[in-house]
Design a protein around this motif. Sequence first.
Motif, PDB file in Angstrom:
ATOM      1  N   MET A  67      44.044  -1.343 -15.473  1.00 17.53           N
ATOM      2  CA  MET A  67      42.749  -0.725 -15.210  1.00 17.53           C
ATOM      3  C   MET A  67      41.604  -1.737 -15.308  1.00 17.53           C
ATOM      4  N   GLU A  68      40.509  -1.421 -14.615  1.00 17.17           N
ATOM      5  CA  GLU A  68      39.366  -2.323 -14.673  1.00 17.17           C
ATOM      6  C   GLU A  68      38.673  -2.249 -16.033  1.00 17.17           C
ATOM      7  N   GLN A  69      38.622  -1.044 -16.581  1.00 12.07           N
ATOM      8  CA  GLN A  69      37.959  -0.858 -17.878  1.00 12.07           C
ATOM      9  C   GLN A  69      38.667   0.242 -18.663  1.00 12.07           C
ATOM     10  N   VAL A  70      38.838   0.018 -19.958  1.00  9.53           N
ATOM     11  CA  VAL A  70      39.485   1.018 -20.819  1.00  9.53           C
ATOM     12  C   VAL A  70      38.704   1.122 -22.123  1.00  9.53           C
ATOM     13  N   GLU A  71      38.348   2.318 -22.506  1.00  8.45           N
ATOM     14  CA  GLU A  71      37.664   2.510 -23.792  1.00  8.45           C
ATOM     15  C   GLU A  71      38.018   3.867 -24.371  1.00  8.45           C
ATOM     16  N   TYR A  72      37.719   4.036 -25.658  1.00  5.67           N
ATOM     17  CA  TYR A  72      37.974   5.337 -26.294  1.00  5.67           C
ATOM     18  C   TYR A  72      36.645   5.875 -26.798  1.00  5.67           C
ATOM     19  N   ASP A  73      36.314   7.093 -26.385  1.00  3.70           N
ATOM     20  CA  ASP A  73      35.096   7.758 -26.835  1.00  3.70           C
ATOM     21  C   ASP A  73      35.470   8.625 -28.042  1.00  3.70           C
ATOM     22  N   ALA A  74      35.134   8.145 -29.243  1.00  2.00           N
ATOM     23  CA  ALA A  74      35.538   8.842 -30.471  1.00  2.00           C
ATOM     24  C   ALA A  74      34.879  10.206 -30.592  1.00  2.00           C
ATOM     25  N   GLU A 120      34.116  12.253 -28.237  1.00  2.00           N
ATOM     26  CA  GLU A 120      34.747  13.198 -27.303  1.00  2.00           C
ATOM     27  C   GLU A 120      36.267  13.246 -27.467  1.00  2.00           C
ATOM     28  N   HIS A 121      36.813  12.371 -28.319  1.00  2.00           N
ATOM     29  CA  HIS A 121      38.270  12.253 -28.486  1.00  2.00           C
ATOM     30  C   HIS A 121      38.938  12.001 -27.134  1.00  2.00           C
ATOM     31  N   CYS A 122      38.416  11.048 -26.399  1.00  2.00           N
ATOM     32  CA  CYS A 122      39.012  10.827 -25.073  1.00  2.00           C
ATOM     33  C   CYS A 122      39.124   9.348 -24.714  1.00  2.00           C
ATOM     34  N   LEU A 123      40.247   9.057 -24.064  1.00  2.00           N
ATOM     35  CA  LEU A 123      40.494   7.719 -23.524  1.00  2.00           C
ATOM     36  C   LEU A 123      39.895   7.694 -22.121  1.00  2.00           C
ATOM     37  N   ILE A 124      39.074   6.685 -21.866  1.00  2.00           N
ATOM     38  CA  ILE A 124      38.421   6.599 -20.555  1.00  2.00           C
ATOM     39  C   ILE A 124      38.971   5.378 -19.818  1.00  2.00           C
ATOM     40  N   MET A 125      39.517   5.622 -18.629  1.00  2.00           N
ATOM     41  CA  MET A 125      40.053   4.524 -17.811  1.00  2.00           C
ATOM     42  C   MET A 125      39.272   4.490 -16.497  1.00  2.00           C
ATOM     43  N   LYS A 126      38.865   3.291 -16.094  1.00  2.00           N
ATOM     44  CA  LYS A 126      38.105   3.173 -14.844  1.00  2.00           C
ATOM     45  C   LYS A 126      38.835   2.250 -13.878  1.00  2.00           C
ATOM     46  N   ARG A 174      39.625  10.533 -17.533  1.00  2.00           N
ATOM     47  CA  ARG A 174      39.451  10.813 -18.981  1.00  2.00           C
ATOM     48  C   ARG A 174      40.624  11.646 -19.469  1.00  2.00           C
ATOM     49  N   VAL A 175      41.230  11.193 -20.566  1.00  2.00           N
ATOM     50  CA  VAL A 175      42.338  11.948 -21.181  1.00  2.00           C
ATOM     51  C   VAL A 175      41.908  12.322 -22.604  1.00  2.00           C
ATOM     52  N   PHE A 176      41.758  13.627 -22.825  1.00  2.00           N
ATOM     53  CA  PHE A 176      41.262  14.140 -24.108  1.00  2.00           C
ATOM     54  C   PHE A 176      42.439  14.591 -24.980  1.00  2.00           C
TER      55      PHE A 176
END
Lengths: 136, 143
Positions: free
Chosen positions: B114-121, B123-129, B81-83
Motif C-alpha cells: 500500500m502507498e500509506q498505512v496507519e491506525y486511527d486509535a 476510530e479503532h481502524c486500520l487505514i490503507m491508501k 478502512r477496516v474497523f
Amino acid sequence: MDEERLVKFKQVGAITVGKVRAGSVLDAMNVTQFGEQAMGYVKRHPRTHLLLDFHRVDYLSSAVLTELLKIDHACTEAGGTLRLCSLNKDIRKVFEITNLDKHFVIYKDLEEGVKRHQRSIDVQAQEQAWLKKKKV
Amino acid sequence: MTTQAFFQREFASALDEVGGTLQDALAALRERDWIDAGQEFYARLCLEEALVNAVTHGNDSDPSRSVRIEMAEDGDVCVIRVFDEGEGFSPADVRPPDTEQMDGRGICLIRYCMEQVEYDASEHCLIMKMRRNALCQGGSRNG
C-alpha cells in the motif's frame, strides 16, 4: 476423505514430495487444515526430507508462512529437512517481502527440487561419514 | 476533499465470515477499476491480512464483536478502512519478524503493497491508501 486432503504425499527416492492441492486458494480459511496435514505427516515420519510442491497454488497469505515455519521447525527437530518448489512469481514475491526467501531453500520446479534436494542429502551423508572416519 | 464510499460491509468476528466479504470487496475494486488482473493478488493479500488481523488480533476471534470494512474514493486515492473493537496498534512499530516469530508478517506485507498505512486509535481502524493500479509501487514500504 482423499479429495479433502490439501497435501498429497509421495515418496521419490529419499525425498517425500508433498503436492499442495489447494486449487486456487491457500488462505487463512483453509490454512489450519494444510498445517495439520503436513505437520501430522512429519510427526508420523521422523527424519522426513520433505519437498512441498506449490505448482497448483495461485495464492497464499502470511498465515501459510507461519505454518511453513512451524513445519520447518518440526522437520529439523525430527532430523529431517524441508524444501519448497514451484512458487509462482507473486508467491515468490511474498517470500521476498517477508525475507523468508533467505530462510527457505526454494527450487524452481519439482524436477530440480527432487534432484537438488536428493543431492544435498547425499552430500550431507558423505560429510558425516567423512567426519566419522576422521575421528576414528 | 469529500470521500465517496462505494463499499461497506460488517460481519461477526469469525474466520469463515472473511471469505465472502473479501470476494465482494475485490469485485468492488475491480468494478471501479482500482485494480487490474495483475494487481488482484496483492489487493486480495492486503484485504485478507487486514480482515484476518481485525478478527484474530483486534477482536480476539470473539464472534460477539464485529469487523467493518469501508472503501471510499478520495480523488485519485482509494481509502480502505477496516474497523475492529480491539486495543489498536501502530503499524509503523511492527518490524519485519525473524524466523522465530510467528506473527507480524501480515502488516509488513500490507505496508509493502500500500502507498500509506496507519491506525486511527480513536476510530479503532486500520487505514490503507492506494492509487489506481499502483500496489507494490512504493509509498509506505520501509522495511
